[in-house]
Design a protein around this motif. Structure first.
Motif, PDB file in Angstrom:
ATOM      1  N   PHE A 112       0.914  -1.692   0.045  1.00 16.89           N
ATOM      2  CA  PHE A 112       0.064  -0.177   0.675  1.00 16.89           C
ATOM      3  C   PHE A 112       0.435   0.948  -0.075  1.00 16.89           C
ATOM      4  CE2 PHE A 112      -1.679  -3.345   2.340  1.00 16.89           C
ATOM      5  CZ  PHE A 112      -3.051  -3.318   1.495  1.00 16.89           C
ATOM      6  N   ALA A 113       0.763   1.982  -0.970  1.00 10.66           N
ATOM      7  CA  ALA A 113       1.566   3.236  -1.386  1.00 10.66           C
ATOM      8  C   ALA A 113       0.869   3.893  -0.722  1.00 10.66           C
ATOM      9  CB  ALA A 113       2.001   3.293  -2.912  1.00 10.66           C
ATOM     10  N   PRO A 114       1.847   4.987   0.313  1.00 10.21           N
ATOM     11  CA  PRO A 114       3.845   5.240   0.435  1.00 10.21           C
ATOM     12  C   PRO A 114       4.019   4.266   0.917  1.00 10.21           C
ATOM     13  CG  PRO A 114       2.214   7.216   0.996  1.00 10.21           C
ATOM     14  CD  PRO A 114       0.911   6.273   0.752  1.00 10.21           C
ATOM     15  N   ASP A 115       3.473   3.296   2.617  1.00  8.55           N
ATOM     16  CA  ASP A 115       4.389   2.931   3.047  1.00  8.55           C
ATOM     17  C   ASP A 115       3.426   2.507   4.009  1.00  8.55           C
ATOM     18  OD1 ASP A 115       2.369   4.713   4.834  1.00  8.55           O
ATOM     19  OD2 ASP A 115       4.696   5.792   5.509  1.00  8.55           O
ATOM     20  N   GLY A 116       1.938   1.690   3.622  1.00  7.88           N
ATOM     21  CA  GLY A 116       0.996   1.263   4.945  1.00  7.88           C
ATOM     22  C   GLY A 116       0.090   1.333   5.478  1.00  7.88           C
ATOM     23  N   LYS A 117       0.734   2.504   6.366  1.00  5.78           N
ATOM     24  CA  LYS A 117       0.061   3.718   6.977  1.00  5.78           C
ATOM     25  C   LYS A 117      -0.113   4.972   6.844  1.00  5.78           C
ATOM     26  CE  LYS A 117       4.489   4.403   9.571  1.00  5.78           C
ATOM     27  NZ  LYS A 117       4.638   3.397   8.610  1.00  5.78           N
ATOM     28  N   THR A 118       0.728   5.371   5.961  1.00  2.00           N
ATOM     29  CA  THR A 118       0.031   7.090   5.251  1.00  2.00           C
ATOM     30  C   THR A 118      -0.337   7.835   3.948  1.00  2.00           C
ATOM     31  OG1 THR A 118       2.779   7.604   6.390  1.00  2.00           O
ATOM     32  CG2 THR A 118       1.828   9.180   5.524  1.00  2.00           C
ATOM     33  N   LEU A 119      -1.559   8.286   4.232  1.00  2.00           N
ATOM     34  CA  LEU A 119      -2.314   8.476   3.553  1.00  2.00           C
ATOM     35  C   LEU A 119      -1.385   9.182   2.448  1.00  2.00           C
ATOM     36  CD1 LEU A 119      -5.004  11.108   4.790  1.00  2.00           C
ATOM     37  CD2 LEU A 119      -4.964   8.119   4.576  1.00  2.00           C
ATOM     38  N   GLY A 120      -1.925   8.969   0.981  1.00  2.00           N
ATOM     39  CA  GLY A 120      -1.178   9.393  -0.241  1.00  2.00           C
ATOM     40  C   GLY A 120      -0.942   7.987  -1.224  1.00  2.00           C
ATOM     41  N   SER A 121      -0.011   8.329  -1.147  1.00  2.00           N
ATOM     42  CA  SER A 121       0.245   7.606  -2.913  1.00  2.00           C
ATOM     43  C   SER A 121       1.613   7.397  -4.076  1.00  2.00           C
ATOM     44  CB  SER A 121      -0.465   8.750  -4.322  1.00  2.00           C
ATOM     45  OG  SER A 121      -0.052   9.401  -4.900  1.00  2.00           O
ATOM     46  N   ILE A 122       1.573   6.454  -4.731  1.00  2.00           N
ATOM     47  CA  ILE A 122       3.215   6.303  -5.472  1.00  2.00           C
ATOM     48  C   ILE A 122       3.989   7.954  -5.425  1.00  2.00           C
ATOM     49  CG2 ILE A 122       2.416   4.180  -6.030  1.00  2.00           C
ATOM     50  CD1 ILE A 122       2.332   5.664  -8.939  1.00  2.00           C
ATOM     51  N   GLU A 123       3.521   8.916  -5.561  1.00  2.00           N
ATOM     52  CA  GLU A 123       3.856  10.582  -5.817  1.00  2.00           C
ATOM     53  C   GLU A 123       4.600  10.488  -4.631  1.00  2.00           C
ATOM     54  OE1 GLU A 123       0.861   9.222  -9.236  1.00  2.00           O
ATOM     55  OE2 GLU A 123       0.561   9.518  -6.958  1.00  2.00           O
ATOM     56  N   HIS A 124       4.352  10.181  -3.660  1.00  2.00           N
ATOM     57  CA  HIS A 124       5.028  10.734  -2.059  1.00  2.00           C
ATOM     58  C   HIS A 124       6.422   9.942  -2.523  1.00  2.00           C
ATOM     59  CE1 HIS A 124       0.631  12.162  -1.133  1.00  2.00           C
ATOM     60  NE2 HIS A 124       1.521  12.591  -0.483  1.00  2.00           N
ATOM     61  N   LEU A 125       6.468   8.711  -2.599  1.00  2.00           N
ATOM     62  CA  LEU A 125       7.569   8.104  -3.040  1.00  2.00           C
ATOM     63  C   LEU A 125       8.195   8.298  -3.919  1.00  2.00           C
ATOM     64  CD1 LEU A 125       6.634   4.245  -2.777  1.00  2.00           C
ATOM     65  CD2 LEU A 125       7.342   5.223  -0.528  1.00  2.00           C
ATOM     66  N   CYS A 126       8.106   9.070  -5.383  1.00  2.00           N
ATOM     67  CA  CYS A 126       8.367   9.282  -6.199  1.00  2.00           C
ATOM     68  C   CYS A 126       9.743  10.889  -6.445  1.00  2.00           C
ATOM     69  CB  CYS A 126       7.709   9.862  -7.040  1.00  2.00           C
ATOM     70  SG  CYS A 126       7.423   7.316  -8.183  1.00  2.00           S
ATOM     71  N   ARG A 127       8.831  11.110  -4.695  1.00  2.00           N
ATOM     72  CA  ARG A 127       8.721  12.887  -4.622  1.00  2.00           C
ATOM     73  C   ARG A 127      10.452  12.876  -4.044  1.00  2.00           C
ATOM     74  NH1 ARG A 127       5.547  17.472  -1.318  1.00  2.00           N
ATOM     75  NH2 ARG A 127       6.592  18.975  -0.946  1.00  2.00           N
ATOM     76  N   LEU A 128      10.563  11.870  -2.582  1.00  2.00           N
ATOM     77  CA  LEU A 128      11.658  11.352  -2.473  1.00  2.00           C
ATOM     78  C   LEU A 128      12.411  11.203  -3.198  1.00  2.00           C
ATOM     79  CD1 LEU A 128      10.012   9.630   0.624  1.00  2.00           C
ATOM     80  CD2 LEU A 128      10.444  11.338   0.229  1.00  2.00           C
ATOM     81  N   ALA A 129      12.360  10.454  -3.903  1.00  2.00           N
ATOM     82  CA  ALA A 129      13.899   9.926  -5.154  1.00  2.00           C
ATOM     83  C   ALA A 129      13.944  10.791  -6.179  1.00  2.00           C
ATOM     84  CB  ALA A 129      12.799   8.292  -5.276  1.00  2.00           C
TER      85      ALA A 129
END
Length: 203
Positions: A112-129
């Protein structure tokens, strides 16, 4: 048209859209991705129907595992419900645990993106990268100045990422192209993707 199932063992991956597919391919890498078959829909609610279609294919018997990747968005309970309904079509009888495959003879699980507990989406991971920290800071300033009234956390992250990609050396850069080295886009090897990478490699 979804890719057919091979006549040899494979891991089945169901994702909610083409962006998720592109991200998973880049993050999994060229040694892992060829061993997976990825089907995607037009949103998370399509996943149970994709599962029902997949399980009717005679070649599904060759699937060694099943994984689901979908966004938490604004409603974790709904995301978990969709994943549970999807995996139930394949015979799973317990709720999924974020990032883990379980069960025999065919392990199944969900990320479950981003981390299984935080609201959001794959874009949250992409923003970090993203590949250019200075440009990232500029986009932060732009978003802070504009104060866009996005209706959800996920849309806010999507707007931020679109602004970042538009300011890369090639402003025509599309999401699936942003993982290519030298574009200044998104680094698929970034540690932010490690939990997702581990999940994909376990399929």
């Amino acid at each position: 048209m979804m890719p057919p199932f091979p006549s040899t063992g494979f891991g089945l991956l169901l994702v909610e859209g083409g962006d998720e597919r592109g991200l998973c391919e880049a993050v999994a890498g060229p040694t892992v991705w060829p061993g997976l078959v990825c089907w995607y829909g037009s949103g998370g609610t399509d996943l149970p129907d994709l599962a029902a279609l997949a399980v009717r294919d005679p070649s599904f018997a060759n699937a060694r595992s099943v994984g689901v990747v979908l966004d938490m968005e604004e409603d974790p309970k709904e995301a978990y419900r969709i994943a549970q309904e999807t995996l139930a079509a394949f015979g799973a009888n317990t709720p999924p645990i974020h990032g883990r495959l379980a069960g025999q003879p065919r392990p199944m699980g969900a990320f479950f993106a981003p981390d299984g507990k935080t609201l959001g989406s794959i874009e949250h991971l992409c923003r970090l990268a993203v590949g250019d920290p200075k440009l990232s800071a500029c986009v932060d300033a732009l978003v802070g100045c504009a104060q866009p009234l996005h209706s959800t956390t996920a849309l806010g992250a999507k707007g931020w990422l679109n602004a970042y990609l538009a300011m890369c050396p090639d402003p025509r850069l599309r999401f699936h192209q942003a993982f290519t080295a030298g574009t200044g886009g998104i680094d698929p090897a970034h540690p932010a993707f490690d939990p997702l990478r581990n999940f994909l490699q376990s399929l």
